[in-house]
Design a protein around this motif. Structure first.
Motif, PDB file in Angstrom:
ATOM      1  N   SER A  17      37.003 -21.947  23.898  1.00  0.00           N
ATOM      2  CA  SER A  17      36.778 -20.774  23.061  1.00  0.00           C
ATOM      3  C   SER A  17      37.017 -21.053  21.564  1.00  0.00           C
ATOM      4  CB  SER A  17      37.678 -19.621  23.792  1.00  0.00           C
ATOM      5  OG  SER A  17      38.821 -20.240  23.429  1.00  0.00           O
ATOM      6  N   ASP A  18      36.710 -20.206  20.649  1.00  0.00           N
ATOM      7  CA  ASP A  18      36.907 -20.211  19.365  1.00  0.00           C
ATOM      8  C   ASP A  18      37.306 -18.953  18.804  1.00  0.00           C
ATOM      9  OD1 ASP A  18      37.283 -20.914  16.655  1.00  0.00           O
ATOM     10  OD2 ASP A  18      35.427 -22.302  16.519  1.00  0.00           O
ATOM     11  N   ASP A  19      38.434 -18.925  18.191  1.00  0.00           N
ATOM     12  CA  ASP A  19      38.809 -17.457  17.633  1.00  0.00           C
ATOM     13  C   ASP A  19      38.676 -17.410  16.131  1.00  0.00           C
ATOM     14  OD1 ASP A  19      40.849 -18.975  16.612  1.00  0.00           O
ATOM     15  OD2 ASP A  19      42.547 -18.076  17.756  1.00  0.00           O
ATOM     16  N   PHE A  20      38.039 -18.455  15.605  1.00  0.00           N
ATOM     17  CA  PHE A  20      37.860 -18.612  14.253  1.00  0.00           C
ATOM     18  C   PHE A  20      39.176 -18.123  13.406  1.00  0.00           C
ATOM     19  CE2 PHE A  20      33.926 -17.067  16.688  1.00  0.00           C
ATOM     20  CZ  PHE A  20      33.057 -18.336  16.372  1.00  0.00           C
ATOM     21  N   ASN A  21      40.253 -18.457  13.774  1.00  0.00           N
ATOM     22  CA  ASN A  21      41.367 -17.693  13.038  1.00  0.00           C
ATOM     23  C   ASN A  21      41.688 -18.732  12.007  1.00  0.00           C
ATOM     24  OD1 ASN A  21      41.288 -15.540  14.223  1.00  0.00           O
ATOM     25  ND2 ASN A  21      43.137 -15.968  15.504  1.00  0.00           N
ATOM     26  N   ASP A  22      41.546 -20.160  11.997  1.00  0.00           N
ATOM     27  CA  ASP A  22      41.796 -20.911  11.021  1.00  0.00           C
ATOM     28  C   ASP A  22      40.683 -21.090   9.813  1.00  0.00           C
ATOM     29  OD1 ASP A  22      39.692 -22.544  11.700  1.00  0.00           O
ATOM     30  OD2 ASP A  22      40.898 -24.200  12.678  1.00  0.00           O
ATOM     31  N   ASN A  23      39.957 -20.542   9.867  1.00  0.00           N
ATOM     32  CA  ASN A  23      38.972 -20.277   8.591  1.00  0.00           C
ATOM     33  C   ASN A  23      38.127 -21.579   8.250  1.00  0.00           C
ATOM     34  OD1 ASN A  23      39.430 -17.394   8.427  1.00  0.00           O
ATOM     35  ND2 ASN A  23      41.023 -17.904   7.200  1.00  0.00           N
ATOM     36  N   ILE A  24      38.357 -22.548   9.228  1.00  0.00           N
ATOM     37  CA  ILE A  24      37.413 -23.681   8.845  1.00  0.00           C
ATOM     38  C   ILE A  24      36.571 -24.106  10.062  1.00  0.00           C
ATOM     39  CG2 ILE A  24      37.780 -26.311   8.590  1.00  0.00           C
ATOM     40  CD1 ILE A  24      40.581 -25.479   7.526  1.00  0.00           C
ATOM     41  N   LYS A  25      35.217 -24.629   9.857  1.00  0.00           N
ATOM     42  CA  LYS A  25      34.454 -24.647  10.904  1.00  0.00           C
ATOM     43  C   LYS A  25      34.857 -26.125  11.804  1.00  0.00           C
ATOM     44  CE  LYS A  25      29.645 -26.145  11.850  1.00  0.00           C
ATOM     45  NZ  LYS A  25      28.167 -26.097  11.046  1.00  0.00           N
ATOM     46  N   ASN A  26      35.066 -25.957  13.084  1.00  0.00           N
ATOM     47  CA  ASN A  26      35.733 -26.997  13.930  1.00  0.00           C
ATOM     48  C   ASN A  26      34.323 -27.851  14.170  1.00  0.00           C
ATOM     49  OD1 ASN A  26      37.385 -24.539  14.119  1.00  0.00           O
ATOM     50  ND2 ASN A  26      38.586 -25.984  15.521  1.00  0.00           N
ATOM     51  N   PRO A  27      34.415 -29.085  13.635  1.00  0.00           N
ATOM     52  CA  PRO A  27      33.045 -29.976  13.898  1.00  0.00           C
ATOM     53  C   PRO A  27      32.965 -30.347  15.419  1.00  0.00           C
ATOM     54  CG  PRO A  27      34.648 -31.186  12.505  1.00  0.00           C
ATOM     55  CD  PRO A  27      35.022 -29.794  12.851  1.00  0.00           C
ATOM     56  N   THR A  78      29.466 -18.134   7.921  1.00  0.00           N
ATOM     57  CA  THR A  78      30.735 -18.607   7.314  1.00  0.00           C
ATOM     58  C   THR A  78      31.887 -18.146   8.211  1.00  0.00           C
ATOM     59  OG1 THR A  78      29.557 -18.232   5.138  1.00  0.00           O
ATOM     60  CG2 THR A  78      32.023 -18.933   5.237  1.00  0.00           C
ATOM     61  N   GLU A  79      32.758 -19.337   8.578  1.00  0.00           N
ATOM     62  CA  GLU A  79      33.998 -18.865   9.124  1.00  0.00           C
ATOM     63  C   GLU A  79      34.974 -18.549   8.278  1.00  0.00           C
ATOM     64  OE1 GLU A  79      35.337 -21.605  12.374  1.00  0.00           O
ATOM     65  OE2 GLU A  79      37.411 -21.191  11.935  1.00  0.00           O
ATOM     66  N   THR A  80      35.487 -17.249   7.995  1.00  0.00           N
ATOM     67  CA  THR A  80      36.141 -16.813   7.183  1.00  0.00           C
ATOM     68  C   THR A  80      36.754 -15.424   7.595  1.00  0.00           C
ATOM     69  OG1 THR A  80      36.482 -16.227   4.659  1.00  0.00           O
ATOM     70  CG2 THR A  80      34.426 -15.698   5.797  1.00  0.00           C
TER      71      THR A  80
END
Ligand SMILES: [Ca+2]
Ligand SMILES: [Ca+2]
Ligand SMILES: [Ca+2]
Length: 288
Positions: free
Chosen positions: A35-45, A63-65
């Motif tokens: 999963s990805d909750d996008f909580n760290d505001n950085i795209k995970n490569p 944009t992950e923000t």
């Protein structure tokens, strides 16, 4: 010297075995669900590949923000490939994402997920939360290089949903993709099925096609936003449309053989150019 050598070997073999077992165990755990909750505001490569721009290029962006994946811009179509796992044709799996859409503009805009077939990038099933001149609901499209029997389209109708979720589930026994929505994620998930598509010729309520699935084939997943406005100056701003909490179960490690599919299109390129080539072909089909 002989003794030392034997000792080293005697220690190494069991250690290696343990390492292999641990690696296999952690692989099984990692790929059981992700999963990805996008909580760290950085795209995970490790999870997401290079964004694809379709249609009006460069006018929209993902944009992950703000602890989510936002879609902003004018008219366009931006898709982000999920690369951590792919989805097998011989086992069940599902993907989902929360969707938020309050883009009440003159035109239409949607946020959702889509699955691509193994052999042709115009083989797709999408599930999205759309707004069309205001009213909002859930839609789903089947496209196929082989053509479609039936509508190839399913929708909830306008149900005033702005903060819902969409899900695509695959039944490996019937080769049917089912699309579901939850109208409001704030009280948890209560999934409502709103369409199904058969991709081995039968079984879909809203359309059937044949993607020519073979044993070992894998599907790929994307998250996307799209928009098309009558006034070219209209744009979606931060907070008006986004996704959150992407989840998949049943995904498996991508097999490297997918490169073979790309080269059979007659384009031997590397990196982003390969993707752009595939997208151009897709866009061409879409406009027909
Ligand atoms: Ca992240
Ligand atoms: Ca989040
Ligand atoms: Ca709910």
């Amino acid at each position: 010297m002989n003794t030392t050598h034997t000792n080293v070997r005697g220690t190494l073999v069991p250690l290696l075995s343990i390492a292999v077992i641990m690696a296999l165990f952690s692989l099984a755990q990692t790929f059981a669900a992700s999963s990805d909750d996008f909580n760290d505001n950085i795209k995970n490569p490790s999870k997401w590949g290079t964004d694809q721009q379709r249609g009006f290029r460069g006018l929209t962006v993902l944009t992950e923000t703000n602890q989510r994946l936002e879609y902003t811009g004018y008219s366009g179509y931006s898709a982000r490939p999920w690369i951590l796992t792919q989805f097998p044709s011989n086992a069940d799996w599902e993907i989902q994402i929360d969707t938020f859409n309050v883009t009440f503009l003159l035109g239409n805009a949607a946020f959702g997920i889509e699955i691509h077939g193994p052999d042709n990038s115009s083989d797709r099933v999408s599930a999205e939360l759309y707004s069309v001149f205001g009213p909002v609901g859930f839609g789903s499209y089947l496209t196929s290089a082989a053509g479609i029997d039936g509508d190839g389209f399913a929708a909830s109708g306008d149900i005033d949903a702005t903060n819902g979720a969409v899900r695509i589930a695959f039944d490996s026994a019937t080769k049917v993709l089912t699309v579901l929505y939850d109208k409001d994620v704030t009280d948890g998930y209560q999934w409502v099925e709103y369409g199904s598509f058969g991709i081995a010729g039968a079984g879909g309520a809203n359309g059937n096609t044949n993607w020519g699935l073979a044993e070992g084939d894998q599907f790929s997943a994307f998250v996307y936003g799209r928009s098309r406005f009558e006034n070219p100056r209209q744009r979606i701003t931060s907070g008006q449309m986004f996704g959150d909490n992407f989840m998949e179960t049943g995904g498996v490690p991508p097999k490297p053989a997918s490169l073979g599919n790309i080269s059979t299109r007659g384009r031997v390129e590397t990196g982003d150019n390969v993707m752009i080539g595939g997208v151009s072909l897709t866009e061409h089909n879409r406009k027909k």
